[in-house]
Design an enzyme around this catalytic site. Structure first.
Site, PDB file in Angstrom:
ATOM      1  N   CYS A  16      -1.606   0.570   6.465  1.00 16.50           N
ATOM      2  CA  CYS A  16      -1.927  -0.747   5.739  1.00 16.50           C
ATOM      3  C   CYS A  16      -3.021  -1.612   6.590  1.00 16.50           C
ATOM      4  CB  CYS A  16      -0.886  -1.549   5.259  1.00 16.50           C
ATOM      5  SG  CYS A  16       0.207  -0.449   4.415  1.00 16.50           S
ATOM      6  N   GLY A  42      -6.824   1.497   5.103  1.00 10.93           N
ATOM      7  CA  GLY A  42      -5.923   1.991   3.767  1.00 10.93           C
ATOM      8  C   GLY A  42      -7.108   1.839   2.699  1.00 10.93           C
ATOM      9  N   ASN A 116       2.661  -4.533   6.170  1.00 11.16           N
ATOM     10  CA  ASN A 116       2.015  -3.343   7.088  1.00 11.16           C
ATOM     11  C   ASN A 116       2.901  -3.160   8.172  1.00 11.16           C
ATOM     12  OD1 ASN A 116      -0.368  -3.093   9.748  1.00 11.16           O
ATOM     13  ND2 ASN A 116       0.545  -1.516   8.723  1.00 11.16           N
ATOM     14  N   GLY A 117       3.777  -1.801   8.126  1.00 11.01           N
ATOM     15  CA  GLY A 117       4.634  -1.451   9.040  1.00 11.01           C
ATOM     16  C   GLY A 117       5.801  -0.544   8.477  1.00 11.01           C
ATOM     17  N   CYS A 251       1.208  -1.459  19.466  1.00  6.84           N
ATOM     18  CA  CYS A 251       0.857   0.033  19.246  1.00  6.84           C
ATOM     19  C   CYS A 251      -0.510   0.469  20.047  1.00  6.84           C
ATOM     20  CB  CYS A 251       0.467   0.466  17.731  1.00  6.84           C
ATOM     21  SG  CYS A 251      -0.201   2.009  17.321  1.00  6.84           S
ATOM     22  N   TYR A 257      -7.482   4.589  18.056  1.00  3.13           N
ATOM     23  CA  TYR A 257      -8.180   5.121  17.000  1.00  3.13           C
ATOM     24  C   TYR A 257      -8.265   4.055  15.728  1.00  3.13           C
ATOM     25  CZ  TYR A 257      -8.775   8.144  12.825  1.00  3.13           C
ATOM     26  OH  TYR A 257      -9.236   8.476  11.772  1.00  3.13           O
TER      27      TYR A 257
END
Ligand code: SF4
Length: 490
Positions: A16, A42, A116-117, A251, A257
């Site tokens: 997301c 997304g 988001n998560g 992350c 990416y």
């Protein structure tokens, strides 16, 4: 389909992108532009909820931001506060009811949530809530947060949000909106990114990445800190740190990416980090060759870094079609490697007779890499050497990224020599785990790299426990839907 790239990194999908605008006229229009900038996070669905001070106004739909909204819808989303959400989901779960922001009515009024998560204790929380009588409408973690807030006893949304967030373990960058306030929070580990911006004429914006701030012409202020809660109310912003501090685990895959290269994430420009990874890759695994070719788009900055370090020419030997739609009608007489060919084409005049180093960001299932190598050989390359600007991807993610299973990750099933053989390359090398941190002043701590290392910073249950939990949840859902179908449910 992940429109960001065709490289094997596409096997990992960011779940997301989130945006929240506070204290600006046309807040929904700004949120819409923010979502536009975050489209790469997304593409399955998008939504915006605004507040005009009296009520929440909501529009959600499946598809790209440009397909979900038009001028008339944006005008209807009135008010000076708005939150938005871009959703990625696996195909089977692409349902409108899973599309955010979620909006509910509860004892304090209306509430909207963009999240988001992923929470690692989601199954326990769901089971506990179901036992208390909660009924779920989606299979998204976010709904658990809503139930926790609705069930809390505090008199304010802020206190209830903090209590609810204290119960969840794992990853969240989340934004809440009520009729008269907005709350943004990032989990204490800081897995998923979130930044704060300010509009020169007044008002605030929070978003997953800085590229959203750039498009709405907001000034970057800073990261929302891990464990920080920002409360926007009565025209002011207040920062709270209600949770016990813990080690940060941003992350690392955001750098490899997910994030846009023009974004600043976790305090660093993504493009520069990717170039540094490419330079380090060249230091570690140089080979005699003639040209460096990226797998576009996500492999480009690392390939530039590799070319810079190796002093070899950087060439666009693969060209990506940027206008690929969501589905293709394939001729019945099958075209070999159709899926990759639709998105990528080799430049024969560039690669013919050359020893080519191909730079990609990851190998997930291996099939895409295999097709790309064949495509470059088909273009007449004398040799094809594959270099990956990250370590082997061997573990799934439990913190908000949709990943294949461990068994589907090809680097788990083959050693380096077998994988080189499988993808058909003359040589294959990955960036080392140490090399991944070459861009940092202090290596190691501060990041999650569990999909490479298996060192999960927040405990994840064993596969068997997770399967049992999933089974339990599926049974719960089945019982709940029978309960509803029989007309006795709420
Ligand atoms: S496991 Fe991988 S994708 Fe998931 S948060 Fe950690 S580094 Fe990111």
């Amino acid at each position: 389909m992940h429109t960001k790239g065709v490289s094997d990194g596409g096997g990992f999908h960011e779940e997301c992108g989130v945006v929240g605008v506070y204290g600006r006229p046309e807040a929904a229009n700004l949120a819409y532009l923010g979502l536009y900038a975050l489209q790469h996070r997304g593409q399955e669905g998008a939504g915006i909820v605004s507040s005009d001070g009296d009520a929440l106004i909501n529009h959600r739909g499946l598809g790209l931001v440009a397909d979900v909204f038009d001028g008339e819808i944006i005008r209807r989303l009135d008010g000076e506060m708005a939150i938005g959400h871009n959703r990625y989901s696996t195909a089977g779960a692409t349902l409108l009811r899973n599309t955010q922001p979620f909006v509910v009515e509860y004892s304090l009024g209306s509430l909207a949530v963009s999240h988001n998560g992923n929470f690692v204790n989601i199954h326990e929380l769901r089971s506990r809530l179901v036992k208390r009588g909660a009924i779920f409408q989606s299979n998204v973690d976010t709904e658990v947060l809503i139930h926790l807030i609705a069930g809390a006893q505090h008199p304010t949304l802020l206190a209830r949000s903090i209590e609810a967030l204290a119960e969840v373990e794992g990853a969240y960058s989340v934004i809440f909106l009520s009729e008269n306030e907005m709350i943004a929070a990032r989990d204490p580990h800081g897995f998923r990114p979130m930044v704060l911006g300010a509009f020169p004429a007044g008002g605030w914006v929070v978003a997953s990445e800085t590229c959203a701030l750039d498009l709405v012409e907001a000034d970057y202020v800073r990261e929302v800190e891990p464990g920080e809660v920002l409360h926007f109310i009565d025209g002011e912003m207040h920062s709270l740190r209600p949770f016990s501090p813990t080690a940060h685990h941003a992350c690392i895959f955001e750098y490899v990416y997910f994030s846009r290269p023009d974004s600043s994430v976790f305090g660093r420009n993504v493009y520069e980090v990717r170039k540094a990874m490419g330079r380090q890759l060249a230091r570690e695994s140089m080979v005699d060759a003639d040209i460096v070719v990226p797998v576009p788009d996500s492999g480009v900055p690392a390939a530039l870094g590799f070319a810079e370090q190796s002093k070899l020419p950087f060439e666009m030997g693969l060209i990506r079609n940027h206008y690929v739609g969501r589905t293709f009608i394939e001729p019945t007489e099958s075209i070999r490697h159709f899926g990759v060919k639709v998105k990528l084409n080799v430049q024969r005049d560039v690669v013919a007779g050359k020893r080519v180093i191909v730079i990609d960001d990851s190998i997930v299932r291996g099939t895409t890499s295999q097709k790309i190598v064949r495509m470059i050989r088909g273009g007449g390359a004398a040799e094809v050497h594959v270099r990956i600007s990250a370590p082997p991807t061997v573990n799934p993610c439990y913190y908000g990224v949709d990943t294949p299973t461990k068994g589907e990750l090809v680097a788990n099933n083959m050693d380096l020599a077998e994988l080189r053989e499988y993808i058909g390359a003359d040589s294959l090398a990955y960036l080392s785990r140490e090399g991944l941190y070459a861009f940092l002043d202090k290596p190691g701590p501060g990041f999650c790299d569990a999909c490479f290392s298996g060192e999960y910073p927040v405990a994840v249950r064993s596969d068997q426990e997770q399967r049992q939990m999933k089974l339990f949840s599926a049974l719960e859902r089945a019982v709940t839907s029978r309960f509803r179908a029989s007309g006795t449910g709420g």
